[in-house]
Design a protein around this motif. Sequence first.
Motif, PDB file in Angstrom:
ATOM      1  N   VAL A  75       5.072  -6.955 -15.872  1.00  0.00           N
ATOM      2  CA  VAL A  75       4.668  -6.468 -14.561  1.00  0.00           C
ATOM      3  C   VAL A  75       4.661  -7.639 -13.595  1.00  0.00           C
ATOM      4  CG1 VAL A  75       2.847  -5.372 -13.220  1.00  0.00           C
ATOM      5  CG2 VAL A  75       3.301  -4.607 -15.561  1.00  0.00           C
ATOM      6  N   ALA A  76       5.476  -7.537 -12.534  1.00  0.00           N
ATOM      7  CA  ALA A  76       5.562  -8.619 -11.543  1.00  0.00           C
ATOM      8  C   ALA A  76       4.597  -8.412 -10.387  1.00  0.00           C
ATOM      9  CB  ALA A  76       6.994  -8.720 -11.011  1.00  0.00           C
ATOM     10  N   LEU A  77       4.310  -7.137 -10.032  1.00  0.00           N
ATOM     11  CA  LEU A  77       3.441  -6.858  -8.895  1.00  0.00           C
ATOM     12  C   LEU A  77       2.846  -5.472  -9.046  1.00  0.00           C
ATOM     13  CD1 LEU A  77       2.441  -7.755  -6.033  1.00  0.00           C
ATOM     14  CD2 LEU A  77       4.443  -6.555  -5.110  1.00  0.00           C
ATOM     15  N   ASN A  78       1.540  -5.378  -8.784  1.00  0.00           N
ATOM     16  CA  ASN A  78       0.856  -4.089  -8.836  1.00  0.00           C
ATOM     17  C   ASN A  78       0.097  -3.911  -7.536  1.00  0.00           C
ATOM     18  OD1 ASN A  78      -0.936  -1.898  -9.425  1.00  0.00           O
ATOM     19  ND2 ASN A  78      -0.569  -2.257 -11.601  1.00  0.00           N
ATOM     20  N   VAL A  79       0.436  -2.874  -6.777  1.00  0.00           N
ATOM     21  CA  VAL A  79      -0.145  -2.665  -5.454  1.00  0.00           C
ATOM     22  C   VAL A  79      -0.944  -1.366  -5.433  1.00  0.00           C
ATOM     23  CG1 VAL A  79       0.303  -2.408  -2.991  1.00  0.00           C
ATOM     24  CG2 VAL A  79       1.796  -3.870  -4.386  1.00  0.00           C
ATOM     25  N   SER A  80      -2.225  -1.479  -5.056  1.00  0.00           N
ATOM     26  CA  SER A  80      -3.042  -0.300  -4.804  1.00  0.00           C
ATOM     27  C   SER A  80      -2.920   0.027  -3.322  1.00  0.00           C
ATOM     28  CB  SER A  80      -4.509  -0.594  -5.173  1.00  0.00           C
ATOM     29  OG  SER A  80      -5.316   0.516  -4.868  1.00  0.00           O
ATOM     30  N   ILE A  81      -2.405   1.215  -2.995  1.00  0.00           N
ATOM     31  CA  ILE A  81      -2.033   1.554  -1.614  1.00  0.00           C
ATOM     32  C   ILE A  81      -3.238   2.090  -0.831  1.00  0.00           C
ATOM     33  CG2 ILE A  81      -0.615   3.082  -0.188  1.00  0.00           C
ATOM     34  CD1 ILE A  81       1.506   2.954  -2.355  1.00  0.00           C
ATOM     35  N   SER A  82      -3.412   1.566   0.378  1.00  0.00           N
ATOM     36  CA  SER A  82      -4.436   2.082   1.279  1.00  0.00           C
ATOM     37  C   SER A  82      -3.831   2.855   2.443  1.00  0.00           C
ATOM     38  CB  SER A  82      -5.302   0.940   1.826  1.00  0.00           C
ATOM     39  OG  SER A  82      -4.505  -0.030   2.498  1.00  0.00           O
ATOM     40  N   ASP A  83      -2.561   2.535   2.824  1.00  0.00           N
ATOM     41  CA  ASP A  83      -1.941   3.241   3.952  1.00  0.00           C
ATOM     42  C   ASP A  83      -0.425   3.178   3.830  1.00  0.00           C
ATOM     43  OD1 ASP A  83      -2.155   4.610   6.549  1.00  0.00           O
ATOM     44  OD2 ASP A  83      -1.157   2.824   7.315  1.00  0.00           O
ATOM     45  N   TRP A  84       0.235   4.297   4.194  1.00  0.00           N
ATOM     46  CA  TRP A  84       1.699   4.393   4.175  1.00  0.00           C
ATOM     47  C   TRP A  84       2.108   5.120   5.450  1.00  0.00           C
ATOM     48  CZ3 TRP A  84       4.731   4.756  -0.908  1.00  0.00           C
ATOM     49  CH2 TRP A  84       6.104   4.855  -0.677  1.00  0.00           C
ATOM     50  N   THR A  85       2.753   4.411   6.380  1.00  0.00           N
ATOM     51  CA  THR A  85       3.112   5.009   7.661  1.00  0.00           C
ATOM     52  C   THR A  85       4.602   4.862   7.925  1.00  0.00           C
ATOM     53  OG1 THR A  85       2.666   2.955   8.866  1.00  0.00           O
ATOM     54  CG2 THR A  85       0.854   4.541   8.649  1.00  0.00           C
ATOM     55  N   GLN A  86       5.097   5.735   8.810  1.00  0.00           N
ATOM     56  CA  GLN A  86       6.497   5.675   9.234  1.00  0.00           C
ATOM     57  C   GLN A  86       6.548   5.543  10.750  1.00  0.00           C
ATOM     58  OE1 GLN A  86       9.823   8.308   7.832  1.00  0.00           O
ATOM     59  NE2 GLN A  86       9.611   9.102   9.904  1.00  0.00           N
ATOM     60  N   THR A  87       7.414   4.676  11.237  1.00  0.00           N
ATOM     61  CA  THR A  87       7.638   4.519  12.663  1.00  0.00           C
ATOM     62  C   THR A  87       9.123   4.571  12.940  1.00  0.00           C
ATOM     63  OG1 THR A  87       7.698   2.108  12.442  1.00  0.00           O
ATOM     64  CG2 THR A  87       5.564   3.112  12.983  1.00  0.00           C
ATOM     65  N   GLU A  88       9.494   4.659  14.228  1.00  0.00           N
ATOM     66  CA  GLU A  88      10.902   4.721  14.583  1.00  0.00           C
ATOM     67  C   GLU A  88      11.540   3.353  14.708  1.00  0.00           C
ATOM     68  OE1 GLU A  88      11.623   7.144  17.940  1.00  0.00           O
ATOM     69  OE2 GLU A  88      10.861   8.973  17.012  1.00  0.00           O
ATOM     70  N   SER A  89      10.761   2.312  14.596  1.00  0.00           N
ATOM     71  CA  SER A  89      11.308   0.955  14.612  1.00  0.00           C
ATOM     72  C   SER A  89      10.426   0.071  13.772  1.00  0.00           C
ATOM     73  CB  SER A  89      11.383   0.410  16.049  1.00  0.00           C
ATOM     74  OG  SER A  89      10.085   0.359  16.612  1.00  0.00           O
ATOM     75  N   ALA A  90      10.990  -1.023  13.326  1.00  0.00           N
ATOM     76  CA  ALA A  90      10.243  -1.920  12.454  1.00  0.00           C
ATOM     77  C   ALA A  90       9.152  -2.636  13.232  1.00  0.00           C
ATOM     78  CB  ALA A  90      11.189  -2.943  11.833  1.00  0.00           C
TER      79      ALA A  90
END
Length: 630
Positions: free
Chosen positions: A613-628
């Motif tokens: 396992v190289a990285l384990n992320v517990s997610i708090s927020d996942w959003t989408q936008t029209e630009s980076a």
Amino acid sequence: MNRPLPGSTAMLAVVCFALFCSGHPSHGQDEGPLAAAGQAPIDNAPIELDPLLRSAEQARVAAVDRARPSAVSVFVPGGGGGGSGVLISPDGYALTNFHVTSPAGTFMRCGLSDGRVYDAVLVGLDPVGDLAMIRLLGRDDFPYATMANSLQARAGDWCMVIGNPFLLATNLQPTVTWGILSGVGRYQYPSGTLLEYADCLQTDASINPGNSGGPIYNDQGALLGIVGRCSFEKRGRVNVGVGYAISINQAKNFLGYLRSGRIVDHATLGATVTTDPDGGVVVSNILESSDAYRRGLRYNAQILEIDGRVVTTANDVQNVLGTFPSGWRVNIAFRHQGITTRVPVRLMSVHRQDELLAKMASALPPPPPVPDQPEDEGEGEKNDGDQDAEQGGEEEPKRPDLKRQRRPTGHGGAKPSIPEAVADLIVQRRGFANYHFNQVEQARFIGSLRSQFPANQFAETEESKTTAWTITGKTGDAQVKLSVADDQYAILVGETAMRATRRSELFDAVDTDSIAGILPALDAWRTMLKLGPEKFGEAYYQGTMPLGGQRPLRDCMVGLYGEMEVRWLSHPETGLVECIEVVADRDSDPAELWVLREGDDISGLELRYGTDVALNVSISDWTQTESAPQ
């Protein structure tokens, strides 16, 4: 034997009945020497079978009645031969042999015991294992076989073969033969360059040309395997009591691959083995580029188990590996230098694709003749009944009207005139038996992908717009921020930050086992949602395979992402994506993004290389936008 044989009482009933009748005087005869000796005359009352024997015989008749409706008689349009098959689903999917479908190309006609003839179309091919999948058209309620567990079969078990030997089923009523399994776990070396039969069943039930591709059932009417080969007399085509069937457990492994419409290959470990004189099976050679080598398998290591099956000889290893499709990941246990290791190993392909296609083409028979005019109804046809049979043969009775279409192309021959409903289901593409069925699976995949989190807002997003994902969370005590957009990729873990603007940089991240290998997996996911398989790039449905060596088998979609290959593995029941693999170099471990969920929501992401396992992320927020984000 130490255990009772199912159905053995049924055979006993027949034997007892015959012996009893052979010594019983018929009505109207004198009473013979018994009366002369002064003994009581024999009672001429009707014979009554013991209820147990009667019940056993009735059970056998019932098993035949259960099995018969799923048996298929396969005919090549134009009178070019035929064979047998078996239905495995109510919507018409059926299994047969590669060597049965090969003279037909993509279209054939099939008869069932209900007396009806159905159009059928080729779906997928396994030329190494001599399997083919076809689909009968016209119904969604076909009778189909119940599949047994062929690993539980033992030599001496009763079995039956139902099919179309010598194309005798002119009234579409298949032939039933009864016998025992005379052997299990047989290995049959490839016939020519292909047609390897691994871990197959052997039976003394009569099998003849035309039975190929048909079902072998157990004494309860459950499907044990697909009939394929026979050992015939040297100068004849007469059954000698030794026939072979592909185990249904092997066929189960390939069902997803065959439904993909592809021409599929078998798996190899990337190592050779020998049987140790002192017992056990040891590695005699191994490719350093193989996943088995990366997982620690070495020269002279002893292999103990493959996919949960104990192996003690080189024949055992060949039998087990020969039942897997290429690309599968299965658990292997081995002992090296006194240490026992259990680890999932990704299996290699036996052939390169061009090599497989070339060998398949050389194994195909010449196309059968196609008459320009219908033959007179009074003339009989000459046919070998199966591709194994000798040319010519005896004159046969007139078969059902199977000549209203010319033979379709696909393996050579004249351009066909086939029903429009069938033609709409045939799409030619290199490397595929029938690309149409792959398109069906691609549509199912993207529909499922867009219906799950992240939400199906991508279905209405204009492709010209830039969409970006921003994911925040934690790994241990460190804050994590991930962002992916068109040509903008970034990861921040604590104080460590990495950015890229080209996919070539993402290639390097995967190739070096970097934590930034999570970025191409996320961006490929985002791009697939936005564009779909047709515009993503080269994309196709591969079939079904274990995830991390574990069942149930997951659906696998493949797409080319720049110089990398991406695989999406989804649960077969929920359709939820569970893992996305990114392959930069086939001689190194892919980046595996495991998607962790709580219900339908994504709670975490885990990046693995091999078993680390190289990285384990517990997610708090996942959003989408029209630009980076800047």
